[in-house]
Scaffold this motif. Structure first.
Motif, short mmCIF file in Angstrom:
data_model
loop_
_atom_site.label_atom_id
_atom_site.label_comp_id
_atom_site.label_asym_id
_atom_site.label_seq_id
_atom_site.Cartn_x
_atom_site.Cartn_y
_atom_site.Cartn_z
N LEU A 1 -3.73 -29.72 -32.33
CA LEU A 1 -2.96 -30.95 -32.47
C LEU A 1 -3.46 -31.77 -33.66
O LEU A 1 -2.65 -32.29 -34.45
N ILE A 2 -4.78 -31.88 -33.84
CA ILE A 2 -5.31 -32.65 -34.97
C ILE A 2 -4.98 -31.96 -36.29
O ILE A 2 -4.70 -32.62 -37.29
N VAL A 3 -5.00 -30.62 -36.32
CA VAL A 3 -4.62 -29.89 -37.53
C VAL A 3 -3.17 -30.21 -37.90
O VAL A 3 -2.84 -30.42 -39.07
N MET A 4 -2.28 -30.27 -36.90
CA MET A 4 -0.88 -30.58 -37.18
C MET A 4 -0.72 -32.02 -37.67
O MET A 4 0.04 -32.27 -38.60
N PHE A 5 -1.46 -32.95 -37.05
CA PHE A 5 -1.43 -34.33 -37.55
C PHE A 5 -1.89 -34.39 -39.01
O PHE A 5 -1.31 -35.11 -39.83
N THR A 6 -2.94 -33.64 -39.32
CA THR A 6 -3.50 -33.66 -40.67
C THR A 6 -2.54 -33.03 -41.67
O THR A 6 -2.36 -33.53 -42.79
N ALA A 7 -1.89 -31.92 -41.28
CA ALA A 7 -0.91 -31.29 -42.16
C ALA A 7 0.24 -32.24 -42.45
O ALA A 7 0.74 -32.31 -43.59
N TYR A 8 0.64 -33.00 -41.44
CA TYR A 8 1.72 -33.99 -41.63
C TYR A 8 1.31 -35.03 -42.67
O TYR A 8 2.09 -35.38 -43.56
N ILE A 9 0.06 -35.52 -42.58
CA ILE A 9 -0.41 -36.53 -43.53
C ILE A 9 -0.45 -35.97 -44.94
O ILE A 9 -0.04 -36.63 -45.90
N VAL A 10 -0.95 -34.74 -45.08
CA VAL A 10 -1.04 -34.11 -46.41
C VAL A 10 0.35 -33.98 -47.02
O VAL A 10 0.56 -34.28 -48.21
N ILE B 1 -3.26 -21.78 -39.22
CA ILE B 1 -2.08 -21.24 -39.89
C ILE B 1 -0.81 -21.61 -39.13
O ILE B 1 0.20 -22.00 -39.71
N ILE B 2 -0.89 -21.52 -37.79
CA ILE B 2 0.28 -21.85 -36.97
C ILE B 2 0.64 -23.33 -37.12
O ILE B 2 1.80 -23.70 -37.33
N GLY B 3 -0.38 -24.20 -37.01
CA GLY B 3 -0.14 -25.64 -37.10
C GLY B 3 0.41 -26.05 -38.45
O GLY B 3 1.42 -26.76 -38.54
N VAL B 4 -0.25 -25.60 -39.53
CA VAL B 4 0.19 -25.94 -40.88
C VAL B 4 1.55 -25.31 -41.18
O VAL B 4 2.43 -25.94 -41.76
N LEU C 1 3.97 -24.45 -39.12
CA LEU C 1 5.07 -25.09 -38.41
C LEU C 1 5.51 -26.37 -39.11
O LEU C 1 6.71 -26.60 -39.33
N LEU C 2 4.55 -27.22 -39.49
CA LEU C 2 4.90 -28.47 -40.19
C LEU C 2 5.53 -28.18 -41.55
O LEU C 2 6.46 -28.87 -41.97
N THR C 3 5.03 -27.16 -42.25
CA THR C 3 5.57 -26.82 -43.56
C THR C 3 7.02 -26.35 -43.45
O THR C 3 7.87 -26.70 -44.27
N MET C 4 7.30 -25.56 -42.41
CA MET C 4 8.68 -25.07 -42.21
C MET C 4 9.62 -26.23 -41.93
O MET C 4 10.74 -26.29 -42.46
N VAL C 5 9.19 -27.16 -41.08
CA VAL C 5 10.02 -28.32 -40.77
C VAL C 5 10.29 -29.14 -42.03
O VAL C 5 11.41 -29.57 -42.29
N PHE C 6 9.24 -29.35 -42.84
CA PHE C 6 9.40 -30.11 -44.08
C PHE C 6 10.32 -29.40 -45.05
O PHE C 6 11.19 -30.02 -45.67
N ALA C 7 10.13 -28.08 -45.21
CA ALA C 7 10.95 -27.33 -46.16
C ALA C 7 12.43 -27.39 -45.78
O ALA C 7 13.30 -27.56 -46.63
N PHE C 8 12.72 -27.27 -44.49
CA PHE C 8 14.10 -27.34 -44.04
C PHE C 8 14.68 -28.73 -44.29
O PHE C 8 15.81 -28.87 -44.77
#
Length: 506
Positions: free
Chosen positions: A85-94, A154-157, A159-166
């Motif tokens: 969860l923290i990795v996903m939060f961090t990927a979102y911030i980046v 890899i899964i956390g980052v 997932l967020l990257t795919m959402v952003f790209a779309f």
């Protein structure tokens, strides 16, 4: 050996307690002010479509993970879940800090007091803590644990990257239109650092740029296009006691105007002494105003009759100013406020009003008496506004979310042409071009057609805040820096009068 076991147990208990406090506090803060949290998610540039799911799932996950950490038999799972969860939060911030054009508010609780960079550091510390707890707990080998941590990262980052790209493709790219670029339409003259990001272009005529300041409404700066002379000075108005909230300056030599549509009042003075007295008071509340001549001012406002955006003209009279509205110019699609929001311009050469919608591919042209002449289409294909509107607070208050699609951001008009800035990408266009340039589409308002497009170059990783055109010069404001270009005459008609400009405001 006993000491190491006690030390490990103490470390695990401490890390577990830190995560429990963090997640419980964050979840409770979100739930106690759920409307605000939901609004913040709705304003996200790529999470907006999933507001309902995310608004409930994030605090729910935080509570569930806290329960796992409290229960000794499930604590290891809790550490892995905390890490993910923290990795996903961090990927979102980046992603927000490096790839998004719109930066929303932070999350709830005490973390809201941190800026995004501090928030990023805070998250990295907790990622390290979760990783440490995982390495100290469980029966797997450290190699297996590190492999699982890598997979979860890899899964956390990913997932967020795919959402952003779309989302990025949805908002910024439209393969159904293609621009015709003129590669060398401008000649670069120079640029000038203003020292503040609070400036806006208040006027531009005869090689003098007039700059107002959002934070200091009665402060003006002038700059010549040769960059040889600059001057800073105050302007004065005859009444300082009114409840001003949004005062703006327009300079139209030999006069200058100070207007605040929330009062509503407009002052006028001459540029000889920069002292202004009341020109119009109480005639109409307005969102924007444009100067037609010494006796008339055009405005955009909210109609009392339709509760939608409308256009009007204030006429100065000796006893009482008159106001005329034409509620039939702007067309409602959704709510009548956000969907009709846009930019009002006055083309002095042809004595025309131009109104460009923010959220659809349309501009409307009227004469000086607000008689409808025609509507023009931009090359984008979004004809119906795509809006992400969130309700917040105990009253009926609404705010635009980050997932709304802005078709036209800034506009200017001069001579026969309308200039529209848009960051929507067409077919074959490279998004990296927008890293250090802004796209301007040019339309012939006499022929009601698209002509061509060109780039305005500026400093990297910044966004255009507004631009003006006068005679054969273009000035652009980008993050507190003025860029000056000369228009090559074979591509542009020179016109004969001054121009006003509009700009999108967050």
């Amino acid at each position: 050996m006993v000491f190491n076991i006690k030390y490990r147990k103490l470390t695990l208990n401490t890390i577990s307690l830190l995560f429990i406090v963090l997640f419980v506090y964050a979840a409770v803060s979100k739930l106690l002010d759920f409307e605000t949290f939901t609004l913040q998610i709705a304003q996200s540039p790529f999470l907006g479509p999933y507001t309902g799911i995310i608004a409930w799932s994030v605090p729910s996950l935080e509570i569930i993970i806290s329960l796992l950490l409290i229960t000794s038999s499930f604590r290891n799972f809790g550490f892995y879940a905390s890490f993910t969860l923290i990795v996903m939060f961090t990927a979102y911030i980046v992603i927000i800090l490096n790839f998004s054009d719109f930066i929303p508010c932070s999350c709830g609780g005490i973390i809201e007091k941190l800026n995004w960079t501090q928030h990023l550091i805070f998250n990295i510390v907790f990622i390290v803590l979760a990783g440490t707890a995982i390495l100290l707990s469980g029966n797997w080998t450290n190699k297996m644990k590190l492999l699982l941590l890598a997979i979860l990262t890899i899964i956390g980052v990913g997932l967020l990257t795919m959402v952003f790209a779309f989302s990025e493709k949805k908002i910024f790219r439209n393969e159904s239109f293609q621009r015709k670029y003129i590669p060398n339409a401008l000649e670069y003259i120079g640029n000038y650092e203003l020292g503040s990001k609070n400036f806006y272009i208040a006027g531009f005529k005869k090689n003098i740029i007039y700059l107002g300041n959002y934070q200091n409404p009665l402060y003006l700066k002038t700059l010549t296009t040769s960059l040889g002379t600059s001057e800073d000075f105050p302007v004065t108005i005859s009444n300082m006691k009114l409840p001003y909230r949004r005062a703006r300056i327009i300079v139209e030599p030999p006069y200058f105007y100070v207007g605040d549509g929330t009062v509503p009042v407009i002052f006028r003075g001459t540029i000889k002494d920069w002292n202004a007295t009341i020109y119009s008071y109480g005639a109409a509340y307005f969102k924007q105003f444009e100067i037609l001549d010494s006796t008339r001012i055009g405005i955009s406002a909210v109609s009392n009759a339709t509760s939608s955006t409308t256009l009007g003209v204030i006429t100065k009279q000796s006893l009482k100013d008159s106001i005329f509205y034409n509620d039939g110019i702007l067309t409602k699609q959704l709510d009548g406020i956000f969907d009709t929001d846009g930019l009002l311009l006055w083309n002095a050469k042809h004595k025309l009003f131009l109104y460009t919608y923010y959220y659809r591919n349309t501009y409307v042209v009227t004469d000086e008496n607000l008689e409808y002449k025609f509507s023009g289409k931009t090359i984008d294909t979004i004809s119906k506004a795509v809006l992400d509107i969130a309700r917040y607070g105990t009253k009926d208050r609404f705010k635009r979310g980050g997932n709304s699609i802005i078709v036209n951001r800034h506009t200017a008009t001069y001579g026969n042409q309308l200039y529209i800035n848009s960051d929507r990408l067409g077919r074959y266009e490279d998004k990296t071009a927008l890293d250090s340039a802004a796209i301007i589409d040019v339309y012939d308002i006499m022929g009601n057609r698209y002509e061509f497009s060109f780039y305005i170059g500026h400093q990297p990783d910044k966004k255009l805040d507004g631009f003006r055109i006068d005679n054969d010069h273009l000035v652009a404001l980008v993050d507190g820096r003025i860029w000056i270009y000369k228009l090559k005459p074979k591509y542009f008609n020179s016109g004969s009068n001054t121009t006003h400009t509009g700009q999108y405001q967050e």
